[in-house]
Enzyme design. Structure first.
Site, PDB file in Angstrom:
ATOM      1  N   GLN A 188       0.838  -1.202   0.000  1.00 29.69           N
ATOM      2  CA  GLN A 188       0.000   0.000   0.000  1.00 29.69           C
ATOM      3  C   GLN A 188       0.870   1.248   0.000  1.00 29.69           C
ATOM      4  O   GLN A 188       1.831   1.343   0.763  1.00 29.69           O
ATOM      5  CB  GLN A 188      -0.919   0.009   1.223  1.00 29.69           C
ATOM      6  CG  GLN A 188      -1.935   1.137   1.213  1.00 29.69           C
ATOM      7  CD  GLN A 188      -2.879   1.060   2.404  1.00 29.69           C
ATOM      8  OE1 GLN A 188      -2.509   1.429   3.502  1.00 29.69           O
ATOM      9  NE2 GLN A 188      -4.091   0.578   2.173  1.00 29.69           N
ATOM     10  N   GLY A 189       0.518   2.211  -0.841  1.00 25.44           N
ATOM     11  CA  GLY A 189       1.207   3.495  -0.903  1.00 25.44           C
ATOM     12  C   GLY A 189       0.247   4.621  -0.609  1.00 25.44           C
ATOM     13  O   GLY A 189      -0.129   5.384  -1.514  1.00 25.44           O
ATOM     14  N   SER A 215       0.178   6.393   3.048  1.00 23.24           N
ATOM     15  CA  SER A 215       0.784   7.324   4.008  1.00 23.24           C
ATOM     16  C   SER A 215       2.064   7.957   3.463  1.00 23.24           C
ATOM     17  O   SER A 215       2.803   7.346   2.688  1.00 23.24           O
ATOM     18  CB  SER A 215       1.109   6.600   5.319  1.00 23.24           C
ATOM     19  OG  SER A 215      -0.067   6.137   5.939  1.00 23.24           O
ATOM     20  N   SER A 273       4.171  -1.531   4.026  1.00 22.38           N
ATOM     21  CA  SER A 273       4.601  -2.864   4.466  1.00 22.38           C
ATOM     22  C   SER A 273       4.845  -3.787   3.282  1.00 22.38           C
ATOM     23  O   SER A 273       4.020  -3.871   2.372  1.00 22.38           O
ATOM     24  CB  SER A 273       3.536  -3.472   5.391  1.00 22.38           C
ATOM     25  OG  SER A 273       3.361  -2.683   6.537  1.00 22.38           O
ATOM     26  N   GLU A 277     -10.272  -2.342   4.763  1.00 24.43           N
ATOM     27  CA  GLU A 277      -9.159  -2.484   5.701  1.00 24.43           C
ATOM     28  C   GLU A 277      -9.635  -2.409   7.146  1.00 24.43           C
ATOM     29  O   GLU A 277      -9.182  -3.161   8.007  1.00 24.43           O
ATOM     30  CB  GLU A 277      -8.115  -1.394   5.447  1.00 24.43           C
ATOM     31  CG  GLU A 277      -6.921  -1.459   6.384  1.00 24.43           C
ATOM     32  CD  GLU A 277      -5.864  -0.419   6.070  1.00 24.43           C
ATOM     33  OE1 GLU A 277      -4.734  -0.582   6.544  1.00 24.43           O
ATOM     34  OE2 GLU A 277      -6.167   0.551   5.368  1.00 24.43           O
ATOM     35  N   GLU A 330      -6.541   7.659  17.320  1.00 25.24           N
ATOM     36  CA  GLU A 330      -7.181   8.975  17.400  1.00 25.24           C
ATOM     37  C   GLU A 330      -8.072   9.236  16.187  1.00 25.24           C
ATOM     38  O   GLU A 330      -9.185   9.762  16.308  1.00 25.24           O
ATOM     39  CB  GLU A 330      -6.109  10.069  17.513  1.00 25.24           C
ATOM     40  CG  GLU A 330      -5.329  10.059  18.822  1.00 25.24           C
ATOM     41  CD  GLU A 330      -4.275   8.960  18.884  1.00 25.24           C
ATOM     42  OE1 GLU A 330      -3.769   8.675  19.991  1.00 25.24           O
ATOM     43  OE2 GLU A 330      -3.945   8.385  17.822  1.00 25.24           O
TER      44      GLU A 330
END
Length: 381
Positions: A129-130, A132, A164, A248, A363
């Site tokens: 996954q790209g 963040s 990851s 997710e 959060e």
């Protein structure tokens, strides 16, 4: 679950027996490596074995290689999977099977479905996954990686982080900003990025638990063909990304949630210390609540894309995982063999801290719950 007939009960029992028998006969005889090329080979071999046995993509549509089974069978499979001690599903195949695949099914073109879905399911390709970026992790809408549209190509420059298994992945689900001058949720595009393209540099990051599975990825004039890469439409990536994050934060982690419940029940069975018994009893009650929430959400999601309620489960699971591993260390003792090794409770304890960050921090999950589930007003920025 709704009341079932005797015939349906018999069918579910037969399905469970078949799953149990297959798992007992086919579980790998050695534990999964946690990172690197060995991890890739292990994960792809295990995915292929499940696919050949008919146990991959149980709820995926049959037209895309799945079995089109109800979620009830998926739940049973994961129960038996946890019971058998099968390899963790939180591995290099996780993004492809649980994020990219379902997103392509929901939003991809016919050509994208035909090419990518069989490869994901049969153990031919790994995805990362790209999303963040440095400074744009929890605030995903502030991403700055640019995708300049030139003719029939997108040229990408920028950086991603916490990708990851990017070092062993074949493809990446990548969010980029393709509309010049756009801000926040506008002008973002969800693209499929092959990881072997010129201009891509991957640097693994070692976690405090030990593995170097997190990565940062740099893009320097990376060229993608628009017709093959874009999923869900140019500049419409926020909507596509919300579908991905819905998977997710919801049903993607169902196996992990069921696995955590199983671990807590094992801890309770091992507890002989009356001083720890109340603590384990509390964990058992919380595990029962997690199971009830997970099953209800999974069954409700069967008719459509998972909603914001998935954040309730994501947050509850992440915080329970930390408390369970903490209790395990107190139960077994710091010198116990149960804590040792790549898959021991000491690793689980250190790795659990990432769960309150991955998929949106605790959060952010609370904000989503407050605003989208409870309807509370947004706070001042």
């Amino acid at each position: 679950m709704a009341t079932t007939s005797n015939t349906e009960d018999d069918a579910l029992a037969a399905f469970r027996a078949g799953a149990r028998a297959w798992l007992e006969a086919n579980i790998p005889d050695h534990a999964a490596p946690l990172d690197g090329p060995e991890s890739r080979r292990y994960v792809l071999d295990w995915q292929r074995k499940m696919y050949d046995g008919g146990w991959a993509g149980l709820t995926w549509p049959s037209e895309f290689g799945g079995r089109s089974l109800p979620v009830a069978q998926q739940i049973i499979w994961f129960e038996e999977y946890a019971r058998a001690g099968a390899p963790s599903t939180h591995n290099a195949s996780f993004v492809g099977v649980n994020h990219a695949g379902p997103t392509i099914i929901a939003c991809g073109s016919d050509a994208q479905k035909a090419f990518h879905l069989p490869r994901i399911l049969s153990g031919e390709a790994i995805w990362c996954q790209g999303f963040s970026e440095p400074g744009s992790g929890s605030d995903l809408a502030s991403l700055r990686t640019q995708g300049r549209v030139e003719g029939d190509e997108i040229i990408i420059d920028g950086q991603k982080i916490w990708s990851s298994y990017a070092d062993i992945a074949d493809y990446q689900e990548l969010l980029i900003r393709t509309e010049p001058g756009s801000e926040r949720h506008r002008g973002i595009t969800w693209v499929i990025c092959p990881m072997n393209l010129p201009g891509i540099t991957v640097r693994p990051i070692e976690t405090m638990a030990g593995p170097a599975k997190f990565c940062e990825v740099f893009y320097d004039q990376v060229r993608l063909p628009i017709d093959q890469a874009v999923v869900g439409g140019l500049n419409n990536g926020w909507k596509t990304a919300m579908a991905t994050l819905g998977f997710e934060r919801g049903t993607a982690s169902l196996a992990l949630q069921i696995g955590l419940v199983d671990k807590i029940e094992r801890l309770a069975r091992d507890c002989t210390d009356p001083m720890l018994a109340p603590r384990l009893a509390d964990l058992l009650a919380d595990a029962a609540a997690l199971r009830a929430m997970s099953y209800s959400f999974a069954l409700a999601s069967e008719t459509g894309t998972p909603g914001s309620e998935g954040s309730l489960i994501r947050l509850y699971f992440a915080e329970l995982a930390k408390r369970a591993s903490d209790a395990a260390i107190d139960l077994y003792g710091i010198g116990s063999p149960a804590l040792a090794g790549d898959h021991g409770w000491a690793f689980e304890y250190l790795d659990a801290f990432s769960e309150t960050i991955a998929g949106g921090t605790a959060e952010i999950q609370r904000n989503i719950i407050g605003e989208r589930v409870l309807g509370l007003p947004r706070g001042k920025s």
